[in-house]
Motif scaffolding. Structure first.
Motif, PDB file in Angstrom:
ATOM      1  N   ALA A 168      30.016-128.301  -3.587  1.00 31.36           N
ATOM      2  CA  ALA A 168      28.715-127.853  -2.751  1.00 31.36           C
ATOM      3  C   ALA A 168      28.220-129.399  -2.057  1.00 31.36           C
ATOM      4  N   LEU A 169      28.390-130.398  -2.760  1.00 35.13           N
ATOM      5  CA  LEU A 169      28.054-131.619  -2.342  1.00 35.13           C
ATOM      6  C   LEU A 169      28.724-132.819  -1.691  1.00 35.13           C
TER       7      LEU A 169
ATOM      8  N   ARG B 104      17.156-135.271  -6.736  1.00 35.92           N
ATOM      9  CA  ARG B 104      18.526-135.705  -6.299  1.00 35.92           C
ATOM     10  C   ARG B 104      19.546-135.665  -7.457  1.00 35.92           C
TER      11      ARG B 104
ATOM     12  N   ALA C  13      23.416-124.070  -1.427  1.00 37.55           N
ATOM     13  CA  ALA C  13      24.976-124.662  -1.390  1.00 37.55           C
ATOM     14  C   ALA C  13      25.633-124.283  -2.646  1.00 37.55           C
ATOM     15  N   LEU C  14      24.961-124.493  -3.707  1.00 39.66           N
ATOM     16  CA  LEU C  14      25.429-124.293  -5.184  1.00 39.66           C
ATOM     17  C   LEU C  14      25.879-122.822  -5.176  1.00 39.66           C
TER      18      LEU C  14
ATOM     19  N   ALA D  32      18.854-127.678 -10.338  1.00 43.74           N
ATOM     20  CA  ALA D  32      19.185-128.277  -9.085  1.00 43.74           C
ATOM     21  C   ALA D  32      17.949-128.153  -8.383  1.00 43.74           C
TER      22      ALA D  32
ATOM     23  N   LEU E  21      19.100-127.824  -2.683  1.00 39.81           N
ATOM     24  CA  LEU E  21      20.590-127.580  -3.036  1.00 39.81           C
ATOM     25  C   LEU E  21      20.892-126.337  -3.664  1.00 39.81           C
TER      26      LEU E  21
ATOM     27  N   THR F  76      23.179-139.021  -5.070  1.00 38.84           N
ATOM     28  CA  THR F  76      22.716-137.796  -5.956  1.00 38.84           C
ATOM     29  C   THR F  76      23.411-138.074  -7.411  1.00 38.84           C
TER      30      THR F  76
ATOM     31  N   ALA G 162      29.159-128.167  -8.505  1.00 41.81           N
ATOM     32  CA  ALA G 162      28.369-129.303  -8.056  1.00 41.81           C
ATOM     33  C   ALA G 162      29.180-130.102  -6.841  1.00 41.81           C
TER      34      ALA G 162
ATOM     35  N   ARG H 251      15.180-122.700 -10.286  1.00 44.61           N
ATOM     36  CA  ARG H 251      16.050-123.790 -10.255  1.00 44.61           C
ATOM     37  C   ARG H 251      17.084-123.748 -10.933  1.00 44.61           C
TER      38      ARG H 251
ATOM     39  N   ILE I 184      21.378-133.113 -10.100  1.00 44.04           N
ATOM     40  CA  ILE I 184      22.062-131.677 -10.600  1.00 44.04           C
ATOM     41  C   ILE I 184      22.382-132.028 -12.320  1.00 44.04           C
TER      42      ILE I 184
END
Length: 445
Positions: free
Chosen positions: A169-170, A282, A311-312, A304, A308, A257, A166, A152, A284
């Motif tokens: 990505a989000l 949820r 994507a990160l 994370a 996720l 998030t 972050a 993680r 980061i």
């Protein structure tokens, strides 16, 4: 093309201010008076002042009027580190250092040169970091209450890069992000760069107004909350268990998030568990070694949710491909041999000493601070002129920050932030009385 009449008024006033006809601190005519003098509507006069404020030439203060700014001071968009004179005492930025850190680096470089496969460090690395680096970070973060595995963890080029990764990505341009009314300037400039909408939360004496967060989430689609629950910058908050539980409950209810910035968390002894432990699916978690070790060691890390991580990782690839392996190798060595832990302990003691000095010199002023943080928030009276005080201190070789880079609201508080960690103790003891004297004798009070 026809130019609106008010634009001419803006140009005239801007020229007069830049030419020095109206000195810093001069109160400009009221909106109604300007409208009468120029033959424009009151609402148009308000637009004139709004454009001048956007240009950094004036500041509007509710209930007091519109004032010419000191053009030698920082503007509201100045969220970057300003260059200060070589001989200046810099209380505007924190880069705390402990004597002997340079010797540690010399030894680390010798060790790196005499052991291991140096050639391997020159090759491309995995986007989210080598396995051993991520494992070292996971072990390190267990001392902060994060019981996680290396799967993680993602390695990045400092905490600022971690925030960027972050957000990229989000979030999408136009997304709403809840932030404190006073917050870290680096996130403010990041949000502006990515086209995010910042929704400021009112402040209380002990943290953000979480009831206001709940109401905001009811009214709007909030995609993320940017939070600093442990050692808030610039206010030094450490949210208690109840506040953290309430924040997590709200974000869970509205599927928001959390981006948890823990850059200064190492300074807080016995802090409650990170938000990432309360809402692991949820949150980061973003931190690094720039503050606890040195800014030149550009190593940060994200924790994370597993969903996720891909994507990160793509965002890391898009921005830097990977963190330099040589830097990561030094950081990993220091994480595993106890160097980071020792330095963090020394810096907590150092910060407490500096806070005690500030408390003695600035006694009687309404300081907002944590006893082991590296900064002091100093609210000023409503009739004070923070930009003038900052400029006067700059003339005396002392750099400080006003509230403008930290503010996410249209109305900027009258305050200074003093960074205590970037100068030696003798320089700090010499500078703080000058700051106190300048506040006490501010001519615009």
């Amino acid at each position: 093309m026809r130019v609106p009449k008010y634009k001419g008024v803006v140009d005239v006033l801007a020229t007069q201010i830049r030419d020095g006809r109206w000195p810093a601190g001069h109160r400009l005519p009221t909106h109604r008076r300007l409208a009468a003098d120029e033959g424009i509507a009151v609402v148009t006069a308000s637009r004139v002042y709004a454009e001048l404020e956007a240009m950094g030439l004036v500041s509007s203060e509710q209930g007091r009027g519109t004032f010419v700014r000191d053009l030698a001071a920082a503007t509201g968009d100045d969220v970057d580190q300003r260059e200060v004179a070589v001989d200046a005492i810099d209380l505007s930025f924190n880069y705390p250092a402990i004597p002997g850190q340079a010797d540690l680096l010399r030894q680390a470089l010798r060790d790196l040169a005499s052991a291991g496969d140096l050639e391997a460090l020159l090759r491309y690395q995995p986007h989210r970091g080598r396995v051993q680096d991520r494992a070292a970070v996971a072990h390190h973060l267990r001392r902060r209450g994060l019981d996680i595995g290396r799967e993680r963890v993602l390695i990045v080029n400092g905490a600022q890069h971690g925030l960027t990764v972050a957000a990229m990505a989000l979030l999408q341009p136009g997304d709403v992000v809840a932030v404190d009314a006073l917050t870290y300037p680096g996130f403010v400039v990041l949000a502006r760069t990515l086209g995010l909408e910042l929704a400021p939360l009112p402040l209380t004496e002990i943290g953000p107004d979480l009831d206001a967060l709940d109401q905001l989430c009811r009214r709007r689609r909030v995609r993320a909350v940017y939070a600093m629950p442990t050692m808030h910058n610039p206010l030094g908050w450490v949210l208690d268990d109840a506040q953290r539980a309430q924040l997590v409950s709200i974000t869970s209810r509205y599927e928001v998030t959390i981006i948890e910035d823990a850059s200064y968390a190492y300074l807080a002894d016995d802090a409650p568990p990170p938000l990432a432990t309360l809402a692991p699916d949820r949150t980061i978690y973003v931190s690094g070694l720039s503050k606890s070790i040195a800014p030149g060691l550009r190593i940060g890390f994200l924790v994370a949710p597993a969903a996720l991580v891909p994507a990160l990782e793509r965002a890391i690839r898009a921005t830097t491909w990977h963190t330099p392996a040589i830097t990561a190798a030094i950081a990993t060595r220091w994480l595993t041999d106890g160097t980071v832990e020792r330095l963090e302990t020394q810096k907590r003691d150092d910060a407490r000493l500096r806070q005690s000095i500030a408390a003695d010199v600035l006694a009687g002023l309404p300081l907002v601070r944590h006893p082991s943080s590296y900064f002091v928030w100093l609210p000023l009276p409503q009739d004070a002129r923070p930009d003038r005080i900052a400029a006067a201190l700059a003339d005396q070789g002392i750099a400080v920050s006003t509230a403008e880079p930290f503010a996410t609201t249209p109305t900027v508080p009258h305050a200074l932030r003093l960074a205590l960690g970037s100068v030696g103790l003798p320089e700090l003891r010499a500078a703080l009385p000058v700051v106190r004297a300048e506040i006490d004798q501010d001519p615009y009070r």
